[in-house]
Design a protein around this motif. Structure first.
Motif, short mmCIF file in Angstrom:
data_model
loop_
_atom_site.label_atom_id
_atom_site.label_comp_id
_atom_site.label_asym_id
_atom_site.label_seq_id
_atom_site.Cartn_x
_atom_site.Cartn_y
_atom_site.Cartn_z
N VAL A 1 0.66 4.33 1.04
CA VAL A 1 1.10 4.88 2.42
C VAL A 1 1.81 4.10 3.31
O VAL A 1 2.62 4.78 3.96
CB VAL A 1 -0.62 5.26 2.98
N VAL A 2 1.54 3.01 3.33
CA VAL A 2 2.33 1.97 4.19
C VAL A 2 3.83 2.10 3.64
O VAL A 2 4.71 2.28 4.54
CB VAL A 2 1.80 0.59 4.30
N ALA B 1 5.25 5.62 4.64
CA ALA B 1 5.44 5.76 6.10
C ALA B 1 6.64 4.88 6.54
O ALA B 1 7.56 5.37 7.26
CB ALA B 1 4.22 5.22 7.00
N ASN C 1 0.84 -1.30 0.01
CA ASN C 1 0.06 -0.02 -0.03
C ASN C 1 0.82 1.37 -0.07
O ASN C 1 1.69 1.17 0.89
CB ASN C 1 -0.90 0.23 1.37
N LEU D 1 9.90 6.43 5.52
CA LEU D 1 10.06 7.62 6.44
C LEU D 1 10.72 7.06 7.70
O LEU D 1 11.65 7.75 8.38
CB LEU D 1 8.79 8.28 6.78
N PHE D 2 10.11 5.94 8.37
CA PHE D 2 10.56 5.57 9.65
C PHE D 2 12.04 4.84 9.48
O PHE D 2 12.93 4.86 10.45
CB PHE D 2 9.63 4.56 10.26
N LEU E 1 4.84 -1.39 13.37
CA LEU E 1 3.45 -1.13 13.40
C LEU E 1 2.99 -0.97 12.09
O LEU E 1 1.86 -1.53 11.29
CB LEU E 1 2.81 0.00 14.28
N ALA E 2 3.82 -0.15 11.27
CA ALA E 2 3.26 0.10 9.79
C ALA E 2 3.78 -1.15 8.78
O ALA E 2 2.93 -1.34 8.31
CB ALA E 2 4.17 1.24 9.18
N ALA E 3 4.65 -1.56 9.03
CA ALA E 3 5.07 -2.90 7.97
C ALA E 3 4.96 -4.15 8.82
O ALA E 3 3.97 -4.89 8.76
CB ALA E 3 6.51 -2.44 7.66
#
Lengths: 313, 54
Positions: free
Chosen positions: A50-51, A54, A48, A57-58, A116-118
């Motif tokens: 957005v995922v 993010a 995705n 970015l992390f 959490l995101a991935a």
């Protein structure tokens, strides 16, 4: 001295947002972002957007946080080297305690948020990368062994593996070879730099190969690693993420890189000084383009696949 | 209440405060976007192959 002059002195040392941002080593972070993004985009599984955004970015924040912790630990040697004297801590704008706090807080935040995101694999790889760069490289090896650059290079090589793990949740031969590409690239890149920034590392007491084993040995090491690098780069081209475009780029660039390394190997210091380190500077510049173009070629292969092109078939 | 000029400290730290504020707003926006994306993925129809296997 008037009150006004005291005030202006204080103002010039007050840290702005940019000084805290500089703790994150933005230039290194840009390499982290680019290679992690390639690792994510060339993976066989879609993410995705957005995922993906993010996660990148992390990963960047995690890389930046380890840079802040590196500056915290290395503040003493940064004060001695010309190249690093303007960093936020040596210049007196940010305190060592602030750098430590920012580094620790952002490290924890980046790892938890990436988990959490991935997925947990990506988060674990990011946590290991930060640990490796800060503890293994910065605190332990950098001041102890002239092979510091070789082992420390591993920290900078993890981002494409993390990007791949964000998409796939695992590790594979492709991601290991992307790691190996940056890993084998780092020593000749930094040693070429060390050959024409003489004295800086010696003044700071960092056991750079040029200082401990001499410049002749460093030139030989550059050539040796360039050959290893070529093998890794070609091997990566034979995997599922390689293809004719990548292979053409790899063959040309590795030919140029080995030629450049050979030229550096054949020179002595007198010849190098005579032309202001032309060959060494040339190899360093080529090394910058080398990595960018290899990862760029992988990206081209991936972007051709939806059209039935790219890859080996 | 009398209008007071900004304290000199606030003027000096303006860029830092704005930077931190913008970073926090972006972080909140990112977490919000991430939540929407994750929840939306939960309601995506399953791939045809999994329906066949069931």
């Amino acid at each position: 001295m008037s009150d006004a002059s005291i005030q202006s002195t204080t103002d010039s040392r007050e840290a702005g947002f940019g000084d805290y941002f500089a703790l994150l080593k933005p230039r290194v972070m840009s390499l982290v972002v680019f290679t992690a993004l390639v690792g994510l985009l060339v993976a066989p599984v879609g993410v995705n957007p957005v995922v993906g955004l993010a996660s990148i970015l992390f990963i960047a924040v995690g890389g930046g946080a380890s840079g802040a912790l590196n500056m915290w630990w290395d503040a003493d040697i940064d004060r001695k080297m010309r190249r690093t004297q303007s960093r936020p801590i040596p210049s007196g704008k940010v305190t060592e305690g602030e750098a430590f706090a920012i580094g620790m807080a952002l490290s924890a935040m980046a790892v938890v948020m990436l988990g959490l995101a991935a997925n947990l694999m990506a988060a674990a790889l990011l946590a290991f990368t930060i640990f490796f760069y800060v503890v293994i490289y910065t605190m332990w090896l950098k001041r102890w062994t002239p092979q510091n650059i070789v082992i420390g290079g591993a920290a900078g090589a993890f981002p494409p593996m993390i990007g791949w793990a964000v998409a796939t949740g695992g590790i594979s031969i492709e991601s290991v070879l992307m790691f190996a590409l940056t890993f084998a690239w780092t020593p000749p890149h930094f040693w070429a730099l060390a050959l024409f920034t003489k004295g800086d590392y010696a003044n700071a007491g960092v056991p750079m190969l040029t200082v401990t084993h001499g410049r002749k040995a460093t030139r030989a090491h550059i050539l040796g690693y360039s050959l290893v690098l070529a093998v890794v780069a070609i091997a990566l081209g034979l995997t599922s993420i390689g293809g004719p475009v990548y292979m053409a780029v790899a063959l040309i660039l590795n030919g140029m890189f080995i030629k450049g390394a050979w030229d550096v190997f054949r020179r002595d210091d007198a010849a190098s000084d005579a032309d202001a380190h032309k060959a060494e500077r040339g190899l360093f510049k080529l090394s910058l383009a080398y990595l960018f173009l290899h990862y760029g070629a992988l990206l081209i292969e991936a972007s051709l696949k939806p059209f039935g092109l790219g890859g080996w078939g | 209440m009398a209008i007071k000029v900004d304290h000199e400290l606030h003027k000096r730290r303006l860029s830092r405060n704005i930077g931190v504020g913008v970073a926090l707003i972006l972080f909140v926006g990112l977490v919000y976007g991430l939540t929407v994306a994750k929840v939306s993925d939960l309601y995506k129809p399953a791939p045809a192959t999994s329906e066949v296997s069931e």
